[in-house]
Design an enzyme around this catalytic site. Structure first.
Site, PDB file in Angstrom:
ATOM      1  N   LYS A 127       0.838  -1.194  -0.046  1.00  0.00           N
ATOM      2  CA  LYS A 127      -0.023   0.130   0.058  1.00  0.00           C
ATOM      3  C   LYS A 127       0.895   1.280   0.056  1.00  0.00           C
ATOM      4  O   LYS A 127       2.075   1.062   0.371  1.00  0.00           O
ATOM      5  CB  LYS A 127      -0.861   0.115   1.420  1.00  0.00           C
ATOM      6  CG  LYS A 127      -2.083   0.738   1.144  1.00  0.00           C
ATOM      7  CD  LYS A 127      -3.290  -0.168   0.534  1.00  0.00           C
ATOM      8  CE  LYS A 127      -4.552   0.599   0.298  1.00  0.00           C
ATOM      9  NZ  LYS A 127      -5.572  -0.289  -0.112  1.00  0.00           N
ATOM     10  N   ASP A 167      -7.106   4.115  -4.100  1.00  0.00           N
ATOM     11  CA  ASP A 167      -7.752   4.033  -2.727  1.00  0.00           C
ATOM     12  C   ASP A 167      -8.442   5.302  -2.590  1.00  0.00           C
ATOM     13  O   ASP A 167      -8.445   6.152  -3.352  1.00  0.00           O
ATOM     14  CB  ASP A 167      -6.593   3.489  -1.801  1.00  0.00           C
ATOM     15  CG  ASP A 167      -7.233   3.052  -0.646  1.00  0.00           C
ATOM     16  OD1 ASP A 167      -7.716   2.071  -0.495  1.00  0.00           O
ATOM     17  OD2 ASP A 167      -7.176   3.909   0.379  1.00  0.00           O
TER      18      ASP A 167
HETATM   19  N1  GLU Z   1      -7.392   0.126  -2.576  1.00  0.00           N
HETATM   20  C1  GLU Z   1      -8.017  -1.132  -2.928  1.00  0.00           C
HETATM   21  C2  GLU Z   1      -8.258  -2.107  -1.970  1.00  0.00           C
HETATM   22  O1  GLU Z   1      -8.218  -1.728  -0.693  1.00  0.00           O
HETATM   23  C3  GLU Z   1      -7.653  -1.600  -4.277  1.00  0.00           C
HETATM   24  C4  GLU Z   1      -6.130  -1.918  -4.438  1.00  0.00           C
HETATM   25  C5  GLU Z   1      -5.747  -2.481  -5.805  1.00  0.00           C
HETATM   26  O2  GLU Z   1      -6.585  -2.462  -6.784  1.00  0.00           O
HETATM   27  O3  GLU Z   1      -4.715  -2.766  -6.169  1.00  0.00           O
HETATM   28  O4  GLU Z   1      -8.104  -3.111  -2.176  1.00  0.00           O
END
Ligand code: GLU
Length: 446
Positions: A127, A167
């Site tokens: 992340k 996100d």
């Molecule tokens: N931020 C999203 C999550 O919490 C998507 C992450 C992504 O698609 O890599 O899963």
């Protein structure tokens, strides 16, 4: 309760990561599920798998300088926490929000590792993000910020290394600016380096809808195996971003009636059901606040502040942010007759809220299972990019629905196997842990 075999490891996590309560909370929640597993499988503790799982493989923090439209200099902080790559390249979104600090990114990356394992797609967990506040910023300011962030981030990511996405605060516009700059610096049209791209230039259809749709699919299946359905249910979906909008859309298609949503300033209550076209116009086209929804729809009421969870409902789908449901909110939901909660956001229910739901027998779908549809569809985007292909909306949605059913069934069955039928938290944590831990042992001490 944490099993005594895991207590020392948890104390170590607290000591090594001071001042990061969200990260402690995410680790604790997983540890509370793992007692039975470590008793059955001493090799996991012997090989140090659990200690290794709590330490990110790599953490990157960097300065992000940029100019606003008046020529003033701003300095933000950029983060990327590459948590675990046992199952595939690091994968996870970027969050732009003033509250972001290392602890936020670490907790999200830790959760992402387990969530991604649940999808059964070949993706590790990561992340990133920044304490940049996009609210009120012009397109040009957002572009300059994204370009500055990518000027550092590009050296750490790649189709086979680490694949960011969106996100909170990062959607199609931001991914466009980020991808454009990556392409310029590297001189490579490397589609698979980012997901959530525009559908004209390598993005997957359904990616935008996927997190919300996926949560609705999970919810529907959870209700079905428990002998009920969404039909005619009064539902509340908090938030009004990407996840909330498409959760509302799918829940409505499935027969539920969503009567409320929210933003960080207030709550919309619309008894006839949220007007989705209007919501999309306000949020996606105008990028406005929910007050604009209330102004355009006289039947709806807008309340500034207050808790959306005070509104009576049978099904609650928190799609805003972490710890948005307190113990008090959970007790209110239970006393108003709520029978099911599915987390569209990451860790929106506080530990006390989760306890309240479990004691009251409320069906509870944890985020790492219920909201995995977004990242799963990102993995489908990577698949299309790798094969230079483009799938139809119908085909992609079918794949998403199958993946969500697979996640549901794995959590459900694991909970039964480990003696906690109906406990989706345990089911999700144990299933995901076994997948990641199994790969880590196979790959040796790395
Ligand atoms: N931020 C999203 C999550 O919490 C998507 C992450 C992504 O698609 O890599 O899963």
């Amino acid at each position: 309760m944490i099993d005594e075999k895991l207590e020392d490891i948890y104390d170590d996590v607290l000591r090594r990561n001071p001042g990061e309560p969200e990260f402690h909370q995410a680790v604790r929640e997983v540890f509370e599920s793992l007692g039975v597993v470590v008793s059955k499988h001493p090799e996991f503790t012997r090989e140090g798998v659990i200690q290794r799982l709590c330490e990110p493989e790599r953490q990157i923090i960097f300065r992000v300088p940029w100019h606003d439209d008046e020529g003033r200099v701003h300095i933000n902080r950029g983060f990327r926490v590459e948590f675990n790559s046992a199952l595939g390249p690091f994968k996870g979104g970027l969050r732009f929000h003033p509250s972001v600090y290392l602890g936020t990114v670490k907790f999200l990356a830790f959760e992402q590792t387990f969530k991604n394992a649940l999808t059964n797609m070949p993706i590790g967990g990561a992340k990133g993000g920044s304490d940049f506040d996009p609210k009120g910023r012009s397109d040009r300011e957002v572009m300059r910020f994204c370009q500055s962030l990518m000027t550092e981030l590009y050296r750490h990511i790649g189709e086979y290394t680490d694949v960011p996405a969106g996100d909170i605060g990062v959607g199609g516009r931001e991914i466009g600016y980020l991808f454009g700059h990556y392409k310029r610096i590297t001189n490579r049209y490397e589609s698979g380096v980012l997901t959530g791209k525009g559908t004209d230039w390598g993005g997957a259809l359904v990616r935008k809808e996927a997190t919300g749709y996926g949560a609705a699919y999970f919810l529907e299946e959870m209700l079905r195996v428990n002998g009920t359905s969404l039909d005619d249910r009064t539902c509340i979906v908090s938030g009004s971003g990407n996840v909330a909008i498409y959760a509302i859309e799918k829940i409505t298609q499935m027969g539920g009636r969503v009567v409320a949503c929210s933003d960080s300033d207030g709550v919309i209550f619309d008894e006839k059901g949220i007007d989705l076209d209007l919501l999309k116009q306000v949020k996606e086209v105008e990028r406005a606040r929910l007050t604009a929804y209330a102004e355009a729809r006289p039947d709806a009421t807008y309340q500034e502040g207050g808790s959306i969870w005070d509104i009576p409902c049978q099904v609650a789908v928190p799609c805003a942010t972490q710890n948005e449901i307190s113990g008090r909110d959970a007790r209110m939901l239970v006393s108003n007759g709520c029978i099911a909660v599915a987390e569209g956001a990451n860790m929106p229910a506080s530990p006390e809220a989760v306890r309240v739901f479990s004691q009251a027998g409320v069906l509870f779908a944890p985020g790492k299972a219920a909201n995995a549809g977004g990242v799963a569809t990102s993995a489908l985007e990577m698949q299309q990019n790798a094969s230079r292909d483009r799938w139809t909306f119908e085909h992609t949605e079918l794949r998403l629905a199958k993946i969500m059913k697979g996640i549901h069934d794995a959590c459900f069955e694991t909970a039964e196997t480990y003696g906690s039928p109906g406990d989706y938290v345990k089911g999700a944590n144990i299933t995901a842990f076994q997948r990641v831990a199994g790969a880590m042992i196979a790959l040796g001490l790395v």
